[in-house]
Write a protein that holds these residues in place. Structure first.
Motif, PDB file in Angstrom:
ATOM      1  N   VAL A 206       0.864  -1.183   0.000  1.00  0.00           N
ATOM      2  CA  VAL A 206       0.000   0.000   0.000  1.00  0.00           C
ATOM      3  C   VAL A 206       0.898   1.229   0.000  1.00  0.00           C
ATOM      4  O   VAL A 206       1.735   1.397   0.901  1.00  0.00           O
ATOM      5  N   LEU A 207       0.735   2.076  -1.016  1.00  0.00           N
ATOM      6  CA  LEU A 207       1.543   3.284  -1.176  1.00  0.00           C
ATOM      7  C   LEU A 207       0.650   4.496  -0.973  1.00  0.00           C
ATOM      8  O   LEU A 207      -0.358   4.661  -1.679  1.00  0.00           O
ATOM      9  N   GLU A 208       1.006   5.345  -0.023  1.00  0.00           N
ATOM     10  CA  GLU A 208       0.247   6.564   0.243  1.00  0.00           C
ATOM     11  C   GLU A 208       1.218   7.718   0.456  1.00  0.00           C
ATOM     12  O   GLU A 208       2.182   7.584   1.212  1.00  0.00           O
ATOM     13  N   ALA A 209       0.968   8.828  -0.262  1.00  0.00           N
ATOM     14  CA  ALA A 209       1.806  10.027  -0.155  1.00  0.00           C
ATOM     15  C   ALA A 209       3.284   9.704  -0.344  1.00  0.00           C
ATOM     16  O   ALA A 209       4.151  10.252   0.350  1.00  0.00           O
ATOM     17  N   GLY A 210       3.576   8.808  -1.286  1.00  0.00           N
ATOM     18  CA  GLY A 210       4.961   8.502  -1.617  1.00  0.00           C
ATOM     19  C   GLY A 210       5.672   7.560  -0.686  1.00  0.00           C
ATOM     20  O   GLY A 210       6.878   7.338  -0.825  1.00  0.00           O
ATOM     21  N   ARG A 211       4.937   6.948   0.263  1.00  0.00           N
ATOM     22  CA  ARG A 211       5.552   6.033   1.220  1.00  0.00           C
ATOM     23  C   ARG A 211       4.769   4.722   1.299  1.00  0.00           C
ATOM     24  O   ARG A 211       3.544   4.723   1.173  1.00  0.00           O
ATOM     25  N   ILE A 212       5.480   3.629   1.527  1.00  0.00           N
ATOM     26  CA  ILE A 212       4.831   2.353   1.764  1.00  0.00           C
ATOM     27  C   ILE A 212       4.292   2.357   3.196  1.00  0.00           C
ATOM     28  O   ILE A 212       5.047   2.516   4.155  1.00  0.00           O
ATOM     29  N   VAL A 213       2.969   2.163   3.326  1.00  0.00           N
ATOM     30  CA  VAL A 213       2.340   2.196   4.654  1.00  0.00           C
ATOM     31  C   VAL A 213       1.773   0.841   5.050  1.00  0.00           C
ATOM     32  O   VAL A 213       1.245   0.698   6.168  1.00  0.00           O
ATOM     33  N   GLY A 214       1.862  -0.128   4.151  1.00  0.00           N
ATOM     34  CA  GLY A 214       1.378  -1.459   4.476  1.00  0.00           C
ATOM     35  C   GLY A 214       1.866  -2.468   3.464  1.00  0.00           C
ATOM     36  O   GLY A 214       2.130  -2.128   2.310  1.00  0.00           O
ATOM     37  N   GLU A 215       1.992  -3.707   3.888  1.00  0.00           N
ATOM     38  CA  GLU A 215       2.380  -4.784   2.978  1.00  0.00           C
ATOM     39  C   GLU A 215       1.955  -6.110   3.585  1.00  0.00           C
ATOM     40  O   GLU A 215       1.707  -6.217   4.785  1.00  0.00           O
ATOM     41  N   GLY A 216       1.850  -7.119   2.725  1.00  0.00           N
ATOM     42  CA  GLY A 216       1.465  -8.433   3.226  1.00  0.00           C
ATOM     43  C   GLY A 216       0.963  -9.317   2.108  1.00  0.00           C
ATOM     44  O   GLY A 216       0.940  -8.923   0.941  1.00  0.00           O
ATOM     45  N   ARG A 217       0.556 -10.511   2.472  1.00  0.00           N
ATOM     46  CA  ARG A 217      -0.059 -11.402   1.499  1.00  0.00           C
ATOM     47  C   ARG A 217      -1.370 -10.794   1.016  1.00  0.00           C
ATOM     48  O   ARG A 217      -2.049 -10.064   1.751  1.00  0.00           O
ATOM     49  N   GLY A 218      -1.730 -11.100  -0.240  1.00  0.00           N
ATOM     50  CA  GLY A 218      -2.946 -10.531  -0.789  1.00  0.00           C
ATOM     51  C   GLY A 218      -4.162 -10.805   0.076  1.00  0.00           C
ATOM     52  O   GLY A 218      -4.959  -9.903   0.366  1.00  0.00           O
ATOM     53  N   ALA A 219      -4.320 -12.044   0.516  1.00  0.00           N
ATOM     54  CA  ALA A 219      -5.468 -12.419   1.337  1.00  0.00           C
ATOM     55  C   ALA A 219      -5.471 -11.671   2.664  1.00  0.00           C
ATOM     56  O   ALA A 219      -6.536 -11.278   3.173  1.00  0.00           O
ATOM     57  N   ASP A 220      -4.292 -11.439   3.240  1.00  0.00           N
ATOM     58  CA  ASP A 220      -4.212 -10.722   4.517  1.00  0.00           C
ATOM     59  C   ASP A 220      -4.578  -9.250   4.340  1.00  0.00           C
ATOM     60  O   ASP A 220      -5.256  -8.660   5.197  1.00  0.00           O
ATOM     61  N   LEU A 221      -4.127  -8.636   3.245  1.00  0.00           N
ATOM     62  CA  LEU A 221      -4.461  -7.229   3.006  1.00  0.00           C
ATOM     63  C   LEU A 221      -5.959  -7.044   2.766  1.00  0.00           C
ATOM     64  O   LEU A 221      -6.522  -6.009   3.132  1.00  0.00           O
ATOM     65  N   LEU A 222      -6.598  -8.037   2.170  1.00  0.00           N
ATOM     66  CA  LEU A 222      -8.052  -7.946   1.978  1.00  0.00           C
ATOM     67  C   LEU A 222      -8.789  -7.871   3.315  1.00  0.00           C
ATOM     68  O   LEU A 222      -9.887  -7.297   3.390  1.00  0.00           O
ATOM     69  N   ARG A 223      -8.195  -8.424   4.358  1.00  0.00           N
ATOM     70  CA  ARG A 223      -8.818  -8.400   5.691  1.00  0.00           C
ATOM     71  C   ARG A 223      -8.314  -7.244   6.551  1.00  0.00           C
ATOM     72  O   ARG A 223      -8.827  -7.029   7.652  1.00  0.00           O
ATOM     73  N   ASP A 224      -7.310  -6.532   6.065  1.00  0.00           N
ATOM     74  CA  ASP A 224      -6.711  -5.451   6.860  1.00  0.00           C
ATOM     75  C   ASP A 224      -7.713  -4.310   7.049  1.00  0.00           C
ATOM     76  O   ASP A 224      -8.292  -3.818   6.076  1.00  0.00           O
ATOM     77  N   PRO A 225      -7.951  -3.863   8.284  1.00  0.00           N
ATOM     78  CA  PRO A 225      -8.954  -2.812   8.525  1.00  0.00           C
ATOM     79  C   PRO A 225      -8.687  -1.517   7.765  1.00  0.00           C
ATOM     80  O   PRO A 225      -9.618  -0.900   7.248  1.00  0.00           O
ATOM     81  N   HIS A 226      -7.417  -1.092   7.687  1.00  0.00           N
ATOM     82  CA  HIS A 226      -7.118   0.156   6.969  1.00  0.00           C
ATOM     83  C   HIS A 226      -7.412   0.022   5.482  1.00  0.00           C
ATOM     84  O   HIS A 226      -8.008   0.908   4.864  1.00  0.00           O
ATOM     85  N   VAL A 227      -6.997  -1.098   4.892  1.00  0.00           N
ATOM     86  CA  VAL A 227      -7.255  -1.309   3.468  1.00  0.00           C
ATOM     87  C   VAL A 227      -8.756  -1.360   3.200  1.00  0.00           C
ATOM     88  O   VAL A 227      -9.250  -0.760   2.235  1.00  0.00           O
ATOM     89  N   ARG A 228      -9.490  -2.028   4.059  1.00  0.00           N
ATOM     90  CA  ARG A 228     -10.942  -2.123   3.862  1.00  0.00           C
ATOM     91  C   ARG A 228     -11.609  -0.753   3.980  1.00  0.00           C
ATOM     92  O   ARG A 228     -12.462  -0.398   3.175  1.00  0.00           O
TER      93      ARG A 228
END
Length: 236
Positions: A206-228
């Motif tokens: 996850v890239l926001e304002a030029g910085r990586i703010v999150g990373e993980g397996r695709g399935a895990d990011l789908l469950r991540d509260p911020h990503v959702r």
């Protein structure tokens, strides 16, 4: 395969990337998510040699690519499908595809790669003599992906391949990427359809304002509260 470390890029005095670190391994599909203006396209352009970074490293199979020209990066096995496709509208489908075989690494496999593209997108074989501007948006995107495949890449980078396409065509494009990956090509995908991208991706960032703010397996990011919250709507 691809290692990005502490990458900084800017347009004049405006910084677009601020210390980005990520990787794409052999055989992976990696998704890059983020809002408009986050720096996703800038990152792809930096990797492809279209924009010189201010600092950091872009390493491909151990080689630093920061001073390597864009045409030589293609020779190393990296190909990009840009946002907006950038096709030659007055040329035929096959002429556009054949332009992808300009690299020395691709010439010996030109016929085989053309057959591969037509097998992946049969409608292009049917319309190989048709002028590209007469195709639908989805068919033009198939040509753009096919042209990149004609370079015989080890890594295929795509910038918003589903942008402006009907849902049925989005599915067709994304299913083609899975098939391409099964054929041994790594995929680095910038995609607005977060649900679809993370469903097919092995990993994501996850890239926001030029910085990586999150990373993980695709399935895990789908469950991540911020990503959702940010990209998929309210939590159930």
């Amino acid at each position: 395969m691809l290692e990005i470390r502490d990458l900084v890029a800017a347009y004049g005095d405006v910084r677009a990337l601020s210390g980005v670190t990520l990787s794409v391994g052999s055989g992976e599909i990696v998704a890059l998510l983020g809002p408009n203006g986050a720096g996703k396209s800038t990152l792809l352009k930096s990797i492809a040699g279209l924009l010189r970074p201010r600092a950091g490293a872009i390493r491909w199979e151990g080689e630093d690519l920061r001073s390597v020209g864009a045409h030589l990066i293609v020779e190393r096995g990296l190909a990009m499908v840009p946002e907006g496709r950038r096709l030659f509208g007055s040329m035929t489908v096959e002429e556009n595809l054949e332009l992808g075989a300009f690299a020395a690494r691709a010439r010996p496999r030109k016929r085989a790669n053309l057959d591969r593209v037509y097998a992946l997108f049969p409608v292009l074989s049917e319309r190989r003599r048709q002028i590209v501007r007469a195709l639908s948006g989805g068919q033009q995107q198939m040509v753009a992906v096919g042209r990149a495949l004609m370079t015989n890449p080890k890594l295929l980078m795509l910038d918003e391949p589903s942008l402006g396409l009907a849902p049925r065509l989005v599915r067709s494009i994304l299913e083609a990427l899975v098939e391409i990956n099964r054929g041994g090509v790594a995929v680095f995908l910038v995609e607005q359809n977060v649900q679809a991208a993370l469903t097919l991706a092995h990993r994501g960032y996850v890239l926001e304002a030029g910085r990586i703010v999150g990373e993980g397996r695709g399935a895990d990011l789908l469950r991540d509260p911020h990503v959702r919250r940010a990209y998929l709507g309210p939590l159930a």
